[in-house]
Design an enzyme around this catalytic site. Structure first.
Site, short mmCIF file in Angstrom:
data_model
loop_
_atom_site.label_atom_id
_atom_site.label_comp_id
_atom_site.label_asym_id
_atom_site.label_seq_id
_atom_site.Cartn_x
_atom_site.Cartn_y
_atom_site.Cartn_z
N SER A 42 0.88 -1.18 0.00
CA SER A 42 0.00 0.00 0.00
C SER A 42 0.91 1.22 0.00
CB SER A 42 -0.87 0.02 1.27
OG SER A 42 -0.06 0.34 2.39
N TYR B 99 1.00 3.37 2.26
CA TYR B 99 1.54 3.42 3.63
C TYR B 99 2.81 2.58 3.72
CZ TYR B 99 2.22 1.33 8.22
OH TYR B 99 2.79 0.83 9.36
N HIS B 100 2.73 1.33 3.22
CA HIS B 100 3.91 0.47 3.34
C HIS B 100 5.09 1.02 2.54
CE1 HIS B 100 0.71 -2.45 4.55
NE2 HIS B 100 1.62 -2.73 5.45
N LYS C 220 7.00 3.60 4.40
CA LYS C 220 7.94 3.00 5.37
C LYS C 220 9.21 2.53 4.65
CE LYS C 220 5.45 2.81 9.29
NZ LYS C 220 5.83 3.50 10.52
N1 LIG Z 1 -0.06 -1.18 15.51
C1 LIG Z 1 0.54 -2.08 14.74
O1 LIG Z 1 0.05 -3.22 14.60
C2 LIG Z 1 1.82 -1.73 14.03
C3 LIG Z 1 2.51 -2.75 13.36
C4 LIG Z 1 3.69 -2.44 12.70
C5 LIG Z 1 4.18 -1.15 12.72
N2 LIG Z 1 3.49 -0.18 13.37
C6 LIG Z 1 4.05 1.17 13.39
O2 LIG Z 1 4.28 1.53 14.74
C7 LIG Z 1 4.06 2.93 14.93
C8 LIG Z 1 3.05 3.13 16.03
O3 LIG Z 1 1.86 2.45 15.70
P1 LIG Z 1 0.54 2.63 16.53
O4 LIG Z 1 -0.33 1.47 16.23
O5 LIG Z 1 0.88 2.98 17.92
O6 LIG Z 1 -0.07 3.90 15.77
P2 LIG Z 1 -0.89 5.16 16.34
O7 LIG Z 1 -1.50 5.81 15.17
O8 LIG Z 1 -1.79 4.68 17.44
O9 LIG Z 1 0.26 6.06 16.95
C9 LIG Z 1 1.01 6.98 16.19
C10 LIG Z 1 1.01 8.30 16.95
O10 LIG Z 1 1.80 9.23 16.22
C11 LIG Z 1 1.12 10.48 16.20
N3 LIG Z 1 1.56 11.22 15.00
C12 LIG Z 1 1.37 10.91 13.70
N4 LIG Z 1 1.93 11.84 12.90
C13 LIG Z 1 2.51 12.76 13.72
C14 LIG Z 1 3.24 13.96 13.49
N5 LIG Z 1 3.50 14.38 12.26
N6 LIG Z 1 3.69 14.66 14.56
C15 LIG Z 1 3.44 14.23 15.83
N7 LIG Z 1 2.73 13.11 16.11
C16 LIG Z 1 2.28 12.37 15.07
C17 LIG Z 1 -0.36 10.13 16.18
O11 LIG Z 1 -1.18 11.16 16.65
C18 LIG Z 1 -0.39 8.88 17.08
O12 LIG Z 1 -0.69 9.21 18.41
C19 LIG Z 1 3.59 3.48 13.58
O13 LIG Z 1 4.69 4.08 12.92
C20 LIG Z 1 3.13 2.24 12.83
O14 LIG Z 1 3.27 2.39 11.45
C21 LIG Z 1 2.32 -0.45 14.03
#
Ligand SMILES: NC(=O)c1ccc[n+]([C@@H]2O[C@H](COP(=O)([O-])OP(=O)(O)OC[C@H]3O[C@@H](n4cnc5c(N)ncnc54)[C@H](O)[C@@H]3O)[C@@H](O)[C@H]2O)c1
Length: 386
Positions: free
Chosen positions: A180, A182-183, A186
């Site tokens: 996607s 998104y991916h 990353k």
């Molecule tokens: N949840 C999963 O299953 C999972 C799996 C693999 C990777 N990830 C990665 O781990 C990270 C955290 O995931 P999560 O599930 O806690 O996501 P989340 O969306 O709950 O947390 C991300 C936080 O970052 C904040 N944020 C985003 N853009 C910002 C910016 N420009 N400035 C300041 N704050 C900002 C958001 O408000 C949010 O609180 C992400 O990068 C995600 O891609 C998550």
């Protein structure tokens, strides 16, 4: 240690903040509350009611005796984030602050560009701020196992692999194939971190993490310390989504054939892995890749697991596969390497999947009424080919 968490209001960020203060670390948290707003944009909300940041910090101080320093700012603002990094010179910066939904990035051009812009610009700002103002900081950047796609080869846990083209050998970066926008954002982050490491010697841990599930960690001991839990068709990850479907008496809905195989881990194991990676940094100037997961399942196997546990709680959940909104392999080889975390003592899941699912369902049962109003947002509406 002094640790800055970018994205501390998020699902993993908040749970990590608690784990770190509970273990005596100083935590500086940054967030712009973007996820709270974007989840509401699709008509959804966290399954567990989310306390305000003020309430959470106050409660965390009461329970763990340490105050998290919080800053409401957007990491796209270079002046602000670099000033903060300059002021604190943290030992580690954990960067979660990204738009993290694959379907959200696939809505239309505007959402795709927002995702690229937010994620790539934020990462580059942090890289420049470390270079200019805090070169000894260890960057712990959260990527995703989804960067690799589903190749027919074993997925290495390294930046480079040896290859041969027309009989000549050289190292190339590990091939990636995001599923996607998104991916791909990353993947671009990974390339940017690797480049910053090469030209400036920035010390970095680039984590490829699988989907996370769970509502609890050792520190999430009461409602005021809850972290968010997303479940809708745009923001929910698979196990959390199945659990809400079960609670609402809806069928569990694997996409397509259900043979999509992924590497998973619980929230508890995610924060413990992160803590150990922070406390055990790579050598100065090193770029370290970590494949962060503890278990591998197909999405159909997970549906069967959730169904079996739901039965124990008196819930009769049916499994009903639906048309796959994504473009992805539905039956494929999947074998990622996993060497770094076992060396740090993360050998297997700390709790079995059935125990963890039981805990999620038990938490969600208390919020059935709250969840009722979100029935309509569970089915996927964003389709990759539309
Ligand atoms: N949840 C999963 O299953 C999972 C799996 C693999 C990777 N990830 C990665 O781990 C990270 C955290 O995931 P999560 O599930 O806690 O996501 P989340 O969306 O709950 O947390 C991300 C936080 O970052 C904040 N944020 C985003 N853009 C910002 C910016 N420009 N400035 C300041 N704050 C900002 C958001 O408000 C949010 O609180 C992400 O990068 C995600 O891609 C998550």
């Amino acid at each position: 240690m002094k640790i800055m968490i970018l994205g501390i209001d998020g699902y993993i960020g908040w749970a990590l903040g608690l784990r770190l203060i509970a273990n005596g670390h100083d935590v500086i948290g940054v967030d712009n509350f973007y996820t709270r707003k974007a989840v509401r944009e699709v008509g959804s909300d966290s399954a567990l009611p989310l306390p305000s940041m003020e309430t959470r910090i106050k409660e965390a101080k009461k329970v763990f005796g340490k105050e998290i320093q919080f800053y409401n700012l957007d990491i796209k603002n270079f002046a602000k984030i670099s000033e903060l990094i300059k002021r604190y010179k943290p030992d580690a910066i954990v960067d979660f602050a990204e738009q993290r939904s694959a379907p959200y990035s696939m809505v239309d051009a505007e959402h795709a560009i927002y995702t690229m812009h937010n994620n790539i610009e934020g990462t580059i700002n942090v890289l420049y701020a470390i270079k200019q103002f805090s070169p000894d900081t260890h960057l712990v950047k959260m990527g995703t196992m989804g960067e690799y796609g589903t190749p027919k080869f074993d997925i290495p846990e390294s930046a480079f692999v040896n290859t041969s083209i027309n009989g000549k050998e050289d190292l190339i970066t590990v091939p990636k194939w995001g599923g996607s926008w998104y991916h791909w954002s990353k993947v671009h982050d990974t390339n940017d971190i690797l480049f910053a490491n090469k030209i400036w010697g920035i010390t970095a841990t680039d984590i490829m993490q699988g989907p996370v599930y769970g509502t609890r960690t050792k520190e999430i001991v009461n409602k005021k310390l809850f972290t968010r839990l997303d479940f809708d068709g745009v923001w929910g990850t698979v196990i959390n989504r199945y659990c809400v479907e079960a609670i609402l008496g809806m069928p569990l809905t694997p996409y397509g054939k259900g043979g999509q195989t992924r590497a998973f881990l619980s929230l508890e194991d995610s924060v413990e892995s992160l803590k150990r990676l922070i406390e055990n940094p790579p050598n100065k100037g090193e770029y370290r890749v970590v494949n962060q997961f503890t278990e591998i399942y197909t999405v159909m196997e997970l549906a069967n697991e959730v169904k079996a546990i739901a039965e124990k709680l008196g819930i009769n959940a049916e499994i009903k596969p639906i048309e796959n909104p994504r473009v992805e392999a539905e039956q494929h080889y999947y074998n990622p390497e996993r060497n770094v975390l076992p060396k740090l003592g993360i050998l297997k899941p700390s709790r079995t999947l059935p125990d963890e699912v039981y805990a999620i369902l038990s938490d969600l049962k208390n919020y059935r009424k709250r969840l009722e109003k979100y029935r309509d947002v569970l089915m996927p509406k964003v389709k990759w080919r539309d």
